[in-house]
Design a protein around this motif. Sequence first.
Motif, PDB file in Angstrom:
ATOM      1  N   ASN A   1       0.814  -1.205   0.000  1.00  0.00           N
ATOM      2  CA  ASN A   1       0.000   0.000   0.000  1.00  0.00           C
ATOM      3  C   ASN A   1       0.853   1.262   0.000  1.00  0.00           C
ATOM      4  OD1 ASN A   1      -2.355  -1.551   0.093  1.00  0.00           O
ATOM      5  ND2 ASN A   1      -2.394  -1.580   2.334  1.00  0.00           N
ATOM      6  N   GLY A   2       2.107   1.115   0.389  1.00  0.00           N
ATOM      7  CA  GLY A   2       3.000   2.259   0.409  1.00  0.00           C
ATOM      8  C   GLY A   2       3.583   2.591  -0.946  1.00  0.00           C
ATOM      9  N   LEU A   3       3.306   1.742  -1.943  1.00  0.00           N
ATOM     10  CA  LEU A   3       3.806   1.979  -3.297  1.00  0.00           C
ATOM     11  C   LEU A   3       2.780   2.739  -4.123  1.00  0.00           C
ATOM     12  CD1 LEU A   3       5.350  -1.512  -4.191  1.00  0.00           C
ATOM     13  CD2 LEU A   3       6.467   0.426  -3.087  1.00  0.00           C
ATOM     14  N   THR A   4       3.264   3.538  -5.048  1.00  0.00           N
ATOM     15  CA  THR A   4       2.358   4.194  -5.987  1.00  0.00           C
ATOM     16  C   THR A   4       1.872   3.163  -7.004  1.00  0.00           C
ATOM     17  OG1 THR A   4       4.098   4.764  -7.559  1.00  0.00           O
ATOM     18  CG2 THR A   4       3.693   6.320  -5.749  1.00  0.00           C
ATOM     19  N   ALA A   5       0.860   3.534  -7.762  1.00  0.00           N
ATOM     20  CA  ALA A   5       0.336   2.621  -8.784  1.00  0.00           C
ATOM     21  C   ALA A   5       1.424   2.268  -9.789  1.00  0.00           C
ATOM     22  CB  ALA A   5      -0.860   3.257  -9.483  1.00  0.00           C
ATOM     23  N   ARG A   6       2.228   3.243 -10.175  1.00  0.00           N
ATOM     24  CA  ARG A   6       3.312   2.990 -11.128  1.00  0.00           C
ATOM     25  C   ARG A   6       4.353   2.061 -10.522  1.00  0.00           C
ATOM     26  NH1 ARG A   6       3.539   2.914 -16.234  1.00  0.00           N
ATOM     27  NH2 ARG A   6       3.304   5.128 -16.708  1.00  0.00           N
ATOM     28  N   GLU A   7       4.695   2.264  -9.261  1.00  0.00           N
ATOM     29  CA  GLU A   7       5.689   1.412  -8.605  1.00  0.00           C
ATOM     30  C   GLU A   7       5.186  -0.022  -8.486  1.00  0.00           C
ATOM     31  OE1 GLU A   7       7.813   4.891  -5.865  1.00  0.00           O
ATOM     32  OE2 GLU A   7       6.203   3.652  -5.043  1.00  0.00           O
ATOM     33  N   ARG A   8       3.911  -0.192  -8.237  1.00  0.00           N
ATOM     34  CA  ARG A   8       3.336  -1.544  -8.173  1.00  0.00           C
ATOM     35  C   ARG A   8       3.431  -2.227  -9.536  1.00  0.00           C
ATOM     36  NH1 ARG A   8      -0.614  -2.482  -3.805  1.00  0.00           N
ATOM     37  NH2 ARG A   8      -1.787  -3.792  -5.242  1.00  0.00           N
ATOM     38  N   GLU A   9       3.211  -1.474 -10.605  1.00  0.00           N
ATOM     39  CA  GLU A   9       3.299  -2.042 -11.944  1.00  0.00           C
ATOM     40  C   GLU A   9       4.744  -2.410 -12.273  1.00  0.00           C
ATOM     41  OE1 GLU A   9       1.941  -3.463 -15.629  1.00  0.00           O
ATOM     42  OE2 GLU A   9       0.997  -3.079 -13.698  1.00  0.00           O
ATOM     43  N   VAL A  10       5.679  -1.558 -11.880  1.00  0.00           N
ATOM     44  CA  VAL A  10       7.100  -1.860 -12.097  1.00  0.00           C
ATOM     45  C   VAL A  10       7.482  -3.114 -11.312  1.00  0.00           C
ATOM     46  CG1 VAL A  10       9.465  -1.068 -11.669  1.00  0.00           C
ATOM     47  CG2 VAL A  10       7.783   0.513 -12.629  1.00  0.00           C
ATOM     48  N   LEU A  11       7.037  -3.214 -10.066  1.00  0.00           N
ATOM     49  CA  LEU A  11       7.324  -4.395  -9.253  1.00  0.00           C
ATOM     50  C   LEU A  11       6.738  -5.645  -9.884  1.00  0.00           C
ATOM     51  CD1 LEU A  11       8.409  -5.787  -6.740  1.00  0.00           C
ATOM     52  CD2 LEU A  11       6.347  -5.056  -5.510  1.00  0.00           C
ATOM     53  N   ARG A  12       5.533  -5.540 -10.416  1.00  0.00           N
ATOM     54  CA  ARG A  12       4.900  -6.696 -11.059  1.00  0.00           C
ATOM     55  C   ARG A  12       5.735  -7.182 -12.242  1.00  0.00           C
ATOM     56  NH1 ARG A  12       1.383  -8.336 -14.989  1.00  0.00           N
ATOM     57  NH2 ARG A  12       1.508  -6.335 -16.060  1.00  0.00           N
ATOM     58  N   LEU A  13       6.242  -6.254 -13.047  1.00  0.00           N
ATOM     59  CA  LEU A  13       7.061  -6.632 -14.192  1.00  0.00           C
ATOM     60  C   LEU A  13       8.425  -7.170 -13.740  1.00  0.00           C
ATOM     61  CD1 LEU A  13       6.178  -3.700 -16.619  1.00  0.00           C
ATOM     62  CD2 LEU A  13       5.427  -6.079 -16.751  1.00  0.00           C
ATOM     63  N   MET A  14       8.963  -6.613 -12.663  1.00  0.00           N
ATOM     64  CA  MET A  14      10.197  -7.152 -12.095  1.00  0.00           C
ATOM     65  C   MET A  14      10.003  -8.611 -11.692  1.00  0.00           C
ATOM     66  SD  MET A  14      11.375  -3.960  -9.685  1.00  0.00           S
ATOM     67  CE  MET A  14      12.584  -4.909  -8.762  1.00  0.00           C
ATOM     68  N   ALA A  15       8.825  -8.899 -11.130  1.00  0.00           N
ATOM     69  CA  ALA A  15       8.545 -10.257 -10.660  1.00  0.00           C
ATOM     70  C   ALA A  15       8.452 -11.255 -11.805  1.00  0.00           C
ATOM     71  CB  ALA A  15       7.251 -10.275  -9.847  1.00  0.00           C
ATOM     72  N   PHE A  16       8.215 -10.764 -13.011  1.00  0.00           N
ATOM     73  CA  PHE A  16       8.219 -11.633 -14.184  1.00  0.00           C
ATOM     74  C   PHE A  16       9.624 -11.772 -14.773  1.00  0.00           C
ATOM     75  CE2 PHE A  16       3.625 -10.519 -14.362  1.00  0.00           C
ATOM     76  CZ  PHE A  16       3.132 -11.804 -14.327  1.00  0.00           C
ATOM     77  N   GLY A  17      10.618 -11.159 -14.113  1.00  0.00           N
ATOM     78  CA  GLY A  17      11.992 -11.269 -14.582  1.00  0.00           C
ATOM     79  C   GLY A  17      12.355 -10.285 -15.669  1.00  0.00           C
ATOM     80  N   LYS A  18      11.566  -9.216 -15.836  1.00  0.00           N
ATOM     81  CA  LYS A  18      11.855  -8.233 -16.870  1.00  0.00           C
ATOM     82  C   LYS A  18      13.048  -7.365 -16.477  1.00  0.00           C
ATOM     83  CE  LYS A  18       8.157  -9.254 -19.346  1.00  0.00           C
ATOM     84  NZ  LYS A  18       8.262  -9.902 -20.670  1.00  0.00           N
ATOM     85  N   SER A  19      13.871  -7.030 -17.457  1.00  0.00           N
ATOM     86  CA  SER A  19      14.993  -6.128 -17.227  1.00  0.00           C
ATOM     87  C   SER A  19      14.488  -4.693 -17.190  1.00  0.00           C
ATOM     88  CB  SER A  19      16.023  -6.265 -18.343  1.00  0.00           C
ATOM     89  OG  SER A  19      15.477  -5.795 -19.572  1.00  0.00           O
ATOM     90  N   ASN A  20      15.345  -3.758 -16.779  1.00  0.00           N
ATOM     91  CA  ASN A  20      14.938  -2.356 -16.770  1.00  0.00           C
ATOM     92  C   ASN A  20      14.527  -1.886 -18.166  1.00  0.00           C
ATOM     93  OD1 ASN A  20      15.359  -2.101 -14.056  1.00  0.00           O
ATOM     94  ND2 ASN A  20      17.307  -1.040 -14.220  1.00  0.00           N
ATOM     95  N   GLY A  21      15.277  -2.330 -19.171  1.00  0.00           N
ATOM     96  CA  GLY A  21      14.957  -1.944 -20.537  1.00  0.00           C
ATOM     97  C   GLY A  21      13.600  -2.466 -20.977  1.00  0.00           C
ATOM     98  N   GLU A  22      13.297  -3.710 -20.620  1.00  0.00           N
ATOM     99  CA  GLU A  22      12.016  -4.308 -20.991  1.00  0.00           C
ATOM    100  C   GLU A  22      10.860  -3.642 -20.247  1.00  0.00           C
ATOM    101  OE1 GLU A  22      13.461  -8.866 -22.043  1.00  0.00           O
ATOM    102  OE2 GLU A  22      13.106  -8.288 -19.964  1.00  0.00           O
ATOM    103  N   ILE A  23      11.096  -3.290 -18.987  1.00  0.00           N
ATOM    104  CA  ILE A  23      10.058  -2.590 -18.214  1.00  0.00           C
ATOM    105  C   ILE A  23       9.798  -1.220 -18.822  1.00  0.00           C
ATOM    106  CG2 ILE A  23       9.506  -1.546 -15.980  1.00  0.00           C
ATOM    107  CD1 ILE A  23      11.129  -3.821 -14.672  1.00  0.00           C
ATOM    108  N   ALA A  24      10.884  -0.522 -19.174  1.00  0.00           N
ATOM    109  CA  ALA A  24      10.749   0.812 -19.773  1.00  0.00           C
ATOM    110  C   ALA A  24       9.933   0.751 -21.060  1.00  0.00           C
ATOM    111  CB  ALA A  24      12.133   1.404 -20.047  1.00  0.00           C
ATOM    112  N   ALA A  25      10.210  -0.249 -21.887  1.00  0.00           N
ATOM    113  CA  ALA A  25       9.491  -0.385 -23.149  1.00  0.00           C
ATOM    114  C   ALA A  25       8.016  -0.714 -22.915  1.00  0.00           C
ATOM    115  CB  ALA A  25      10.142  -1.466 -24.009  1.00  0.00           C
TER     116      ALA A  25
END
Length: 224
Positions: free
Chosen positions: A156-180
């Motif tokens: 709950n302490g994360l913003t909506a964008r941070e939660r989405e970034v975390l979700r993509l991190m959990a799928f093993g996405k790199s920073n470049g893939e998350i950015a895209a």
Amino acid sequence: MIRALIVDDQSMIRMGIRAILESQDDVTVVGEAENGQLGVERSRRLRPDVVLMDVRMPVLDGLAATRALLGPQSTEGHTPRVLMLTTFDLDDYIYAALEAGASGFILKDSEPDDLIRAVRVVAGGEALLAPSITRRLIENFVETRPRQLTGATALNGLTAREREVLRLMAFGKSNGEIAAALYISEQTTKTHVSRILQKLDLRDRVQAVVFGYETGLVTPGSQS
């Protein structure tokens, strides 16, 4: 220059890894060790940036050695990054290595370019989340553990964008893939990742991935 220490009980493995790493201008091998106990001692003395750690070794295995280097009992000011070398049996040694603080996993029969990339990624402060290893490993790891209610609250302490970034991190996405995927710059992604780790008091991306599964933000078998 990235300083690496190789810890493996097979001399041929150590020789092969050394040859691969020392073929690069930005990596130097500062030492080797044939068991975990010597690995811990030499890491504390030689202060490498990255320790390539075999899982199964005599005297002290890679898991215990990683705990000694990174766990609460370690009083050393220098904390290396640990890259686990594995044949990928999906056993409890690997699961527990996540908790011990390992920053990545790589197969012993990986291509030389993959090994070099792994060392650079881990040395750079990120975790190596190879799709061929980490997702299946973490899903199996998390399925054996209870859901973290306190962790879910922390989301709950994360913003909506941070939660989405975390979700993509959990799928093993790199920073470049998350950015895209999110149509943002890679630098903005790095900023989001740093804030996520800080807010959740997590060590690195491996712990962030485990956190994402444990809190239910991502469920085993789901798709990105």
